[in-house]
Design a protein around this motif. Structure first.
Motif, short mmCIF file in Angstrom:
data_model
loop_
_atom_site.label_atom_id
_atom_site.label_comp_id
_atom_site.label_asym_id
_atom_site.label_seq_id
_atom_site.Cartn_x
_atom_site.Cartn_y
_atom_site.Cartn_z
N GLY A 39 -24.97 25.73 -52.71
CA GLY A 39 -25.74 24.80 -51.89
C GLY A 39 -26.62 23.94 -52.77
N LYS A 40 -27.63 23.34 -52.17
CA LYS A 40 -28.53 22.47 -52.90
C LYS A 40 -29.82 23.21 -53.25
CE LYS A 40 -26.94 18.21 -50.66
NZ LYS A 40 -27.34 17.04 -49.84
N THR A 41 -30.36 22.86 -54.42
CA THR A 41 -31.67 23.40 -54.77
C THR A 41 -32.75 22.52 -54.14
OG1 THR A 41 -31.68 22.08 -56.82
CG2 THR A 41 -30.86 24.36 -56.95
N VAL A 42 -33.97 23.04 -54.10
CA VAL A 42 -35.07 22.30 -53.48
C VAL A 42 -36.11 21.98 -54.55
CG1 VAL A 42 -34.69 23.38 -51.26
CG2 VAL A 42 -36.32 24.39 -52.83
N ASN A 43 -36.95 21.02 -54.25
CA ASN A 43 -37.97 20.59 -55.20
C ASN A 43 -39.32 20.46 -54.50
OD1 ASN A 43 -38.48 20.01 -57.90
ND2 ASN A 43 -38.55 17.81 -57.52
N SER A 44 -39.53 21.23 -53.43
CA SER A 44 -40.79 21.20 -52.71
C SER A 44 -41.41 22.59 -52.74
CB SER A 44 -40.58 20.76 -51.25
OG SER A 44 -39.66 21.61 -50.60
N GLY A 212 -23.90 32.92 -60.95
CA GLY A 212 -24.42 33.77 -59.88
C GLY A 212 -25.56 33.09 -59.13
N ILE A 213 -26.47 32.44 -59.86
CA ILE A 213 -27.58 31.73 -59.23
C ILE A 213 -27.07 30.54 -58.44
CG2 ILE A 213 -29.63 30.32 -59.72
CD1 ILE A 213 -30.17 32.18 -62.08
N LEU A 222 -33.41 27.86 -53.39
CA LEU A 222 -34.00 28.10 -54.70
C LEU A 222 -34.55 26.80 -55.28
CD1 LEU A 222 -31.35 30.46 -56.35
CD2 LEU A 222 -33.53 31.09 -55.28
N GLN A 223 -35.63 26.92 -56.05
CA GLN A 223 -36.21 25.75 -56.70
C GLN A 223 -35.24 25.18 -57.73
OE1 GLN A 223 -39.20 24.17 -56.13
NE2 GLN A 223 -39.25 25.49 -54.34
N SER A 224 -35.31 23.87 -57.92
CA SER A 224 -34.39 23.21 -58.85
C SER A 224 -34.61 23.67 -60.29
CB SER A 224 -34.56 21.69 -58.76
OG SER A 224 -35.89 21.32 -59.08
N THR A 225 -35.81 24.17 -60.61
CA THR A 225 -36.07 24.64 -61.97
C THR A 225 -35.53 26.05 -62.23
OG1 THR A 225 -38.24 25.40 -61.22
CG2 THR A 225 -38.15 23.23 -62.26
N GLU A 298 -38.61 34.36 -56.02
CA GLU A 298 -37.18 34.12 -56.15
C GLU A 298 -36.84 33.62 -57.55
OE1 GLU A 298 -36.57 31.35 -53.04
OE2 GLU A 298 -36.68 32.84 -51.43
N MET A 299 -37.71 32.76 -58.09
CA MET A 299 -37.49 32.25 -59.44
C MET A 299 -37.53 33.39 -60.46
SD MET A 299 -39.70 29.22 -61.28
CE MET A 299 -39.63 28.26 -59.78
N GLY A 300 -38.52 34.27 -60.33
CA GLY A 300 -38.65 35.38 -61.26
C GLY A 300 -37.50 36.37 -61.14
N LEU A 301 -37.10 36.68 -59.90
CA LEU A 301 -36.02 37.64 -59.71
C LEU A 301 -34.69 37.09 -60.20
CD1 LEU A 301 -36.97 39.04 -56.18
CD2 LEU A 301 -37.17 40.21 -58.38
N ALA A 302 -34.46 35.78 -60.01
CA ALA A 302 -33.22 35.17 -60.49
C ALA A 302 -33.16 35.22 -62.02
CB ALA A 302 -33.12 33.74 -60.00
#
Length: 716
Positions: A39-44, A212-213, A222-225, A298-302
């Motif tokens: 899908g698409k990542t988000v930036n908000s 996987g991410i 998930l954040q785009s970063t 989510e960022m940390g777990l990924a």
């Protein structure tokens, strides 16, 4: 642990084809999933339960799905000597074109007498363009159409709808980092085959983690970063973890062990250190969840999952690949008869002289290292953070913001919204607006805008200061204090969201540090069976993080040497940057502590005097640690020159942090401190002797070599 990993290394070596096939199958399967399910990542950024986020959800519910869609401001400036009303035909034509753009649900006319958006000197005006979807859902074609229309009209545009919502992975600069890593490996090994194998296994682990991410984005926002952070970390630790195991494998070959036993011993010893080091990184990254911010968790777990993959690759795929290359892991001159050489033949005297100098002048070197890092850390006292990040100075967004700031006021770039929800919303909103006008630092308060059925109304408040200023942050607090206890009154807007996230992070950071540092200390106490060694490691990390954030503040906030790193903007750091950098650097710093001090611990356990144990362990481990740090620095630095504006300061902080930690802390301060502590460094209170022995050095595997029994074992 060493015994289990020893068996695992032996199995992987014997069944190399099966191991390779399993990893290839995982790579192909996740690649297919990424293509089909991504899908698409988000930036908000927002936090469920916060006032600003609750208000945004209510706005969408009360005013319709399009009310909280992405927006852009198209700014027009009349030529010198003319007013914007003289350009009425041009303005009207542009507004009509904006309304016809794909995805646009509304484009306001700045000359509308009912709601004009014209500056007092009549030279500037702006139209607010609203899309039906959130910023991540705006397609590239829709964004390109907006930018092309604005460019053709001689206007400028700013706002979330005009910005790219994703972040790219890969590029020339990152490729250079990988090439540098390959060169460092080739020099360290003296074998291009071993260097290529090391890099290949790391890339395989990164690819599996990244795919996987990417697949996960089809199910979670998930954040785009997130993918970039995972790739940076996965590549760096993947190369390093393989480096430690391959280096130990080479040493075992030189001791006269056959290939299978050498690989098993490498995984049992160096692999134990890899698992321990990887666990500290996972603890640091997974610990981000304690901040209570879902997207940060989510960022940390990924990223933590990517580290787990890197560890699994190191202890399974690496020994399997070693089975394929055999003695080609050694320099060419040693391949025919490895047992004729020793570990000392691969070492350089400079490390012995370095360790001798540091331990001889231990007070001078320790105080010098601490003073140097303390000076670099000074700018951190002035560090400011914000979710609102500046745009490149030569971009249309920056030009539009300058026109708005110069002609309307700096606060127009970050308006605040007050939602009044409930019965008699319009009447209550008028009272709210009147009260807001009386507050300090308020430039303009617009007339309330009720929804269709009168159950809610919006009041727009324009601060007198810029969106990232302390005065505007204070205004958010004053507004909330003014309406505290008023039922159904919420303060929101991008600036308010930024304030909420920053406050949550500020409250979470001490809790995060206590949890992560506490867990890591417990782990290191188990590893080294010592109290002071883990304490010196953690204190050294505090110096590292202070210097890393201090240097980042000086470059990206103050603008020092910004041309060197190609920093297009200066200003507050991203609110998430400090906690992310702290989490990542802590894990990596503990990696170096484990790999370096474990050799010192081993030498001391074998009877060496405390000072001599420091020198011996340093001589054995420092070349590998320095090579690993060089590789990590290259990988992180590769994301700086042409990197995404959000990730660039984080990558810079990680790169200089690795440099400071490996060279100054682990190779100067720590050896000096341990030599000062002497035997007390390895002291464990009697009431803690019951703690389990993790045996990172692989003492349980110690036994005379069946081929060359007279040679003493040297463990990684």
């Amino acid at each position: 642990m060493a015994t289990v990993l020893h068996r695992l290394g032996r199995v992987a070596f014997r069944h190399r084809a099966i191991v390779l096939a399993v990893w290839l199958l995982a790579l192909v399967g996740l690649g297919t999933g990424a293509v089909a399910l991504a899908g698409k990542t988000v930036n908000s950024f927002s936090i469920p339960g916060q006032e600003s986020t609750t208000a945004l959800d209510l706005i969408e519910e009360r005013f319709g799905a399009g009310s909280s869609g992405a927006t852009a401001r198209v700014v027009l400036l009349a030529p010198e000597g003319r007013t914007i009303t003289d350009e009425a035909a041009r303005v009207t034509a542009l507004v009509e074109k904006l309304k016809a753009l794909p995805g646009v649900v509304e484009a306001t006319n700045p000359l509308d007498p009912a709601a004009p958006t014209v500056s007092r000197d009549q030279r500037a005006a702006f139209s607010t363009v609203t899309y039906a979807v959130q910023p991540p859902d705006i397609t590239a074609e829709q964004r390109d159409a907006l930018l092309a229309t604005v460019r053709e009209a001689g206007a400028e545009v700013t706002g979330e709808a005009s910005l790219e919502s994703g972040a790219d992975i890969g590029g020339p600069a990152e490729a250079i980092g990988v090439v540098v890593a390959l060169l460092v490996l080739a020099v360290t090994y003296g074998s291009l085959v071993a260097a290529g194998m090391n890099l290949l296994t790391a890339l395989a682990g990164v690819a599996i983690g990244a795919l996987g991410i990417t697949t996960l984005t089809g199910f979670v926002d998930l954040q785009s970063t997130t993918p970039i952070l995972a790739v940076m970390l996965g590549l760096a630790v993947g190369i390093d973890y393989a480096l430690f195991i391959v280096t130990r494998y080479r040493h075992e070959l030189l001791r006269g062990r056959p290939g299978e036993e050498a690989a098993a011993m490498a995984v049992g010893t160096a692999g134990s250190a890899v698992v321990t080091a990887g666990l500290t990184v996972v603890i640091a990254l997974a610990g981000l969840a304690v901040a209570g911010i879902p997207f940060l968790a989510e960022m940390g777990l990924a990223a933590a999952a990517t580290i787990v993959v890197a560890v699994l690759v190191a202890v399974t795929l690496v020994p399997a690949m070693l089975a394929f290359i055999g003695t080609r892991a050694l320099p060419r001159r040693m391949r025919a008869n490895p047992a004729a050489f020793s570990e000392e033949d691969t070492q350089r005297g400079i490390y012995s002289r370095w360790a001798g100098l540091v331990t001889r002048w231990r007070w001078v070197t320790l105080l010098g290292a601490v003073a140097a890092l303390a000076v670099v850390a000074v700018p951190v006292l002035d560090m400011r953070t914000s979710l609102i990040q500046p745009t490149p100075e030569d971009s249309t967004q920056a030009r539009a913001e300058r026109i708005i700031s110069d002609n309307f006021g700096p606060g127009f770039s970050g308006p605040l919204l007050i939602l009044v929800d409930g019965t008699d919303a319009a009447g209550r909103a008028a009272t709210v607006a009147a009260r807001a006008r009386d507050l300090d630092d308020v430039a303009v308060v617009a007339q309330p805008r009720p929804n269709g059925d009168g159950t809610a109304a919006l009041v727009t408040v324009i601060p007198a200061s810029g969106a990232d200023s302390e005065a505007t942050v204070d205004l958010v607090h004053r507004l909330r204090d003014a309406f505290e206890g008023a039922d159904g009154v919420y303060v929101t807007g991008q600036t308010a969201v930024s304030v909420d996230v920053a406050q949550t992070l500020d409250r979470a950071l001490p809790r995060y540090l206590v949890l992560v540092v506490g867990l890591a200390l417990i782990l290191l106490v188990l590893v080294f069976r010592s109290i002071l060694v883990p304490v010196t490691g953690v204190l050294g990390f505090l110096l590292t993080i202070g210097a890393a954030l201090g240097a980042t503040t000086a470059v990206f906030q103050w603008g020092w040497l910004k041309a060197v790193v190609n920093a297009e903007t200066t200003g507050p750091l991203l609110s998430l940057a400090p906690i992310i950098v702290i989490g990542i650097l802590f894990g990596l710093a503990m990696d170096y502590q484990v790999f370096l001090v474990s050799r010192m611990h081993e030498a001391h356990a074998h009877g060496a005097a405390p000072k001599q144990a420091v020198v011996t362990g340093f001589q054995q481990a420092a070349p590998v640690v320095l090579a690993a740090a060089t590789i990590m620095f290259s990988v992180f630095a590769g994301f700086v020159p042409e990197g995404n504006d959000t990730i660039k300061p984080i990558a810079f902080a990680l790169a200089v942090g690795i440099l400071f930690d490996a060279v100054v802390v682990r190779m100067i301060a720590v050896p000096a401190a341990l030599s000062l502590l002497g035997g007390a460094a390895w002291w464990l209170p009697s009431w803690l002797r019951w703690l389990p022995v993790l045996d990172v050095e692989g003492a349980a595997l110690e036994r005379p070599s069946p081929v060359v029994p007279q040679k003493q074992a040297h463990l990684v």
